[in-house]
Write an enzyme that holds these catalytic residues in place. Structure first.
Site, PDB file in Angstrom:
ATOM      1  N   GLU A 123       0.838  -1.211   0.000  1.00 32.78           N
ATOM      2  CA  GLU A 123       0.000   0.000   0.000  1.00 32.78           C
ATOM      3  C   GLU A 123       0.876   1.267   0.000  1.00 32.78           C
ATOM      4  O   GLU A 123       1.907   1.319   0.678  1.00 32.78           O
ATOM      5  CB  GLU A 123      -0.905  -0.037   1.244  1.00 32.78           C
ATOM      6  CG  GLU A 123      -1.767   1.173   1.475  1.00 32.78           C
ATOM      7  CD  GLU A 123      -2.745   1.455   0.349  1.00 32.78           C
ATOM      8  OE1 GLU A 123      -2.560   2.481  -0.335  1.00 32.78           O
ATOM      9  OE2 GLU A 123      -3.699   0.665   0.155  1.00 32.78           O
ATOM     10  N   ASP A 154       9.761   5.852  -3.753  1.00 35.15           N
ATOM     11  CA  ASP A 154       9.125   4.551  -3.970  1.00 35.15           C
ATOM     12  C   ASP A 154       9.817   3.534  -3.072  1.00 35.15           C
ATOM     13  O   ASP A 154      10.983   3.197  -3.292  1.00 35.15           O
ATOM     14  CB  ASP A 154       9.254   4.158  -5.448  1.00 35.15           C
ATOM     15  CG  ASP A 154       8.421   2.927  -5.796  1.00 35.15           C
ATOM     16  OD1 ASP A 154       8.013   2.198  -4.861  1.00 35.15           O
ATOM     17  OD2 ASP A 154       8.181   2.703  -6.991  1.00 35.15           O
ATOM     18  N   ARG A 194       8.961   0.378  -2.520  1.00 35.06           N
ATOM     19  CA  ARG A 194       8.547  -1.005  -2.778  1.00 35.06           C
ATOM     20  C   ARG A 194       9.714  -1.930  -3.067  1.00 35.06           C
ATOM     21  O   ARG A 194      10.745  -1.508  -3.572  1.00 35.06           O
ATOM     22  CB  ARG A 194       7.583  -1.049  -3.977  1.00 35.06           C
ATOM     23  CG  ARG A 194       6.203  -0.535  -3.648  1.00 35.06           C
ATOM     24  CD  ARG A 194       5.327  -0.475  -4.861  1.00 35.06           C
ATOM     25  NE  ARG A 194       5.785   0.530  -5.806  1.00 35.06           N
ATOM     26  CZ  ARG A 194       5.188   0.795  -6.960  1.00 35.06           C
ATOM     27  NH1 ARG A 194       4.126   0.102  -7.321  1.00 35.06           N
ATOM     28  NH2 ARG A 194       5.648   1.733  -7.751  1.00 35.06           N
TER      29      ARG A 194
HETATM   30  N1  LIG Z   1       3.002   7.173  -1.251  1.00 33.31           N
HETATM   31  C1  LIG Z   1       2.045   7.316  -2.179  1.00 33.31           C
HETATM   32  N2  LIG Z   1       1.573   6.199  -2.773  1.00 33.31           N
HETATM   33  C2  LIG Z   1       0.632   6.363  -3.720  1.00 33.31           C
HETATM   34  C3  LIG Z   1       0.121   7.624  -4.083  1.00 33.31           C
HETATM   35  N3  LIG Z   1      -0.815   7.429  -5.040  1.00 33.31           N
HETATM   36  C4  LIG Z   1      -0.871   6.098  -5.267  1.00 33.31           C
HETATM   37  N4  LIG Z   1      -0.003   5.452  -4.469  1.00 33.31           N
HETATM   38  C5  LIG Z   1       0.357   4.035  -4.434  1.00 33.31           C
HETATM   39  O1  LIG Z   1       1.118   3.790  -5.598  1.00 33.31           O
HETATM   40  C6  LIG Z   1       1.024   2.411  -5.939  1.00 33.31           C
HETATM   41  C7  LIG Z   1       0.703   2.310  -7.433  1.00 33.31           C
HETATM   42  O2  LIG Z   1       0.951   1.030  -7.804  1.00 33.31           O
HETATM   43  P1  LIG Z   1       1.047   0.454  -9.271  1.00 33.31           P
HETATM   44  O3  LIG Z   1      -0.071   1.007 -10.097  1.00 33.31           O
HETATM   45  O4  LIG Z   1       1.206  -1.023  -9.143  1.00 33.31           O
HETATM   46  O5  LIG Z   1       2.448   0.939  -9.764  1.00 33.31           O
HETATM   47  P2  LIG Z   1       3.076   2.016 -10.646  1.00 33.31           P
HETATM   48  O6  LIG Z   1       4.450   2.215 -10.136  1.00 33.31           O
HETATM   49  O7  LIG Z   1       2.209   3.219 -10.714  1.00 33.31           O
HETATM   50  O8  LIG Z   1       3.254   1.376 -12.084  1.00 33.31           O
HETATM   51  P3  LIG Z   1       2.232   0.881 -13.193  1.00 33.31           P
HETATM   52  O9  LIG Z   1       2.546  -0.564 -13.343  1.00 33.31           O
HETATM   53  O10 LIG Z   1       2.587   1.644 -14.398  1.00 33.31           O
HETATM   54  O11 LIG Z   1       0.848   1.145 -12.711  1.00 33.31           O
HETATM   55  C8  LIG Z   1      -0.005   1.792  -5.018  1.00 33.31           C
HETATM   56  O12 LIG Z   1       0.671   1.128  -3.953  1.00 33.31           O
HETATM   57  C9  LIG Z   1      -0.743   3.031  -4.465  1.00 33.31           C
HETATM   58  O13 LIG Z   1      -1.276   2.811  -3.168  1.00 33.31           O
HETATM   59  C10 LIG Z   1       0.644   8.772  -3.427  1.00 33.31           C
HETATM   60  O14 LIG Z   1       0.310   9.916  -3.721  1.00 33.31           O
HETATM   61  N5  LIG Z   1       1.599   8.557  -2.479  1.00 33.31           N
END
Ligand SMILES: Nc1nc2c(ncn2[C@@H]2O[C@H](COP(=O)(O)OP(=O)(O)OP(=O)(O)O)[C@@H](O)[C@H]2O)c(=O)[nH]1
Ligand SMILES: [Zn+2]
Length: 194
Positions: free
Chosen positions: A92, A126, A128
């Protein structure tokens, strides 16, 4: 390996019938999910989505991000192909957890972008760890994939985990007036390909 394929069952969805695997990470005690469809064996690359948990976008219809529409599109594409894997990883908020993500949203409400907000809270942009995704795919015996993502970092980390990414499938869904700045920061600062 610390990831256990603990239980599996059928999972009918709006797009078709998947098999759900409940995965236990012994190190972190987190419970992850793999949804699979079709025969994953053979040389033909498997269509894969590695999706990080976003409670607000995936379950609560938030328009601050693009997660919900990406999740739906991934399930639809796998169902159309009749074969594929969706990994739903409990990372998350790009690994900082729900409370910190909401704190980051509050900072964004005051004008910061998504990266500045994470850094203000003392986190990496990031946080993760994608090695888990590599381990999960290996456990499912998937070696060559077509990865649905806009994030080159996901591609690189899956490849370094020993999985061959034969193709990147773009995932541009869910753009709206509320997430325009978020998406442009992903492109400008996090390297996403749009
Ligand atoms: N810290 C933080 N996390 C966010 C925010 N908005 C979304 N997220 C998190 O960002 C992550 C998005 O994950 P994904 O869609 O798998 O990954 P991505 O890096 O965007 O890459 P894609 O495969 O292109 O979608 C999720 O864990 C969301 O909870 C934010 O403003 N701040
Ligand atoms: Zn989201």
């Amino acid at each position: 390996m610390s990831l256990i394929d603990a239980a599996k069952a059928k999972l009918p969805t709006a797009w078709g019938e998947f098999e759900i695997h409940a995965l236990e990470d012994e190190e972190t005690q987190k419970e992850h999910v793999a949804l699979t469809m079709g025969d994953l064996t053979g040389d033909e690359p498997v269509l894969v989505r590695i999706h990080s948990e976003c409670l607000t976008g995936d379950a609560l219809f938030s328009m601050r991000c693009d997660c919900g529409p990406q999740l739906e599109a991934a399930l639809q594409k796998i169902a159309e192909a009749g074969r594929g894997v969706l990994l739903y990883l409990r990372q998350e908020g790009r690994g900082i957890g729900l409370v910190n993500k909401i704190r980051a949203y509050a900072l964004q409400d005051q004008g910061m972008d998504t990266v500045e907000a994470n850094e203000k809270l003392g986190f990496a942009a990031d946080a993760r760890d994608f090695s888990l995704a590599g381990k999960t795919l290996q456990a499912l015996n998937v070696k060559t994939i077509k990865l649905m993502t806009n994030n080159p970092r996901k591609v690189a980390s899956i490849e370094s985990a020993g999985i061959t990414v034969e193709e990147r499938v773009p995932m541009q869904y869910g753009k709206n007036p509320h997430n325009e700045k978020y998406l442009s920061t992903k492109h400008g600062k996090l390297g996403h390909l749009f």
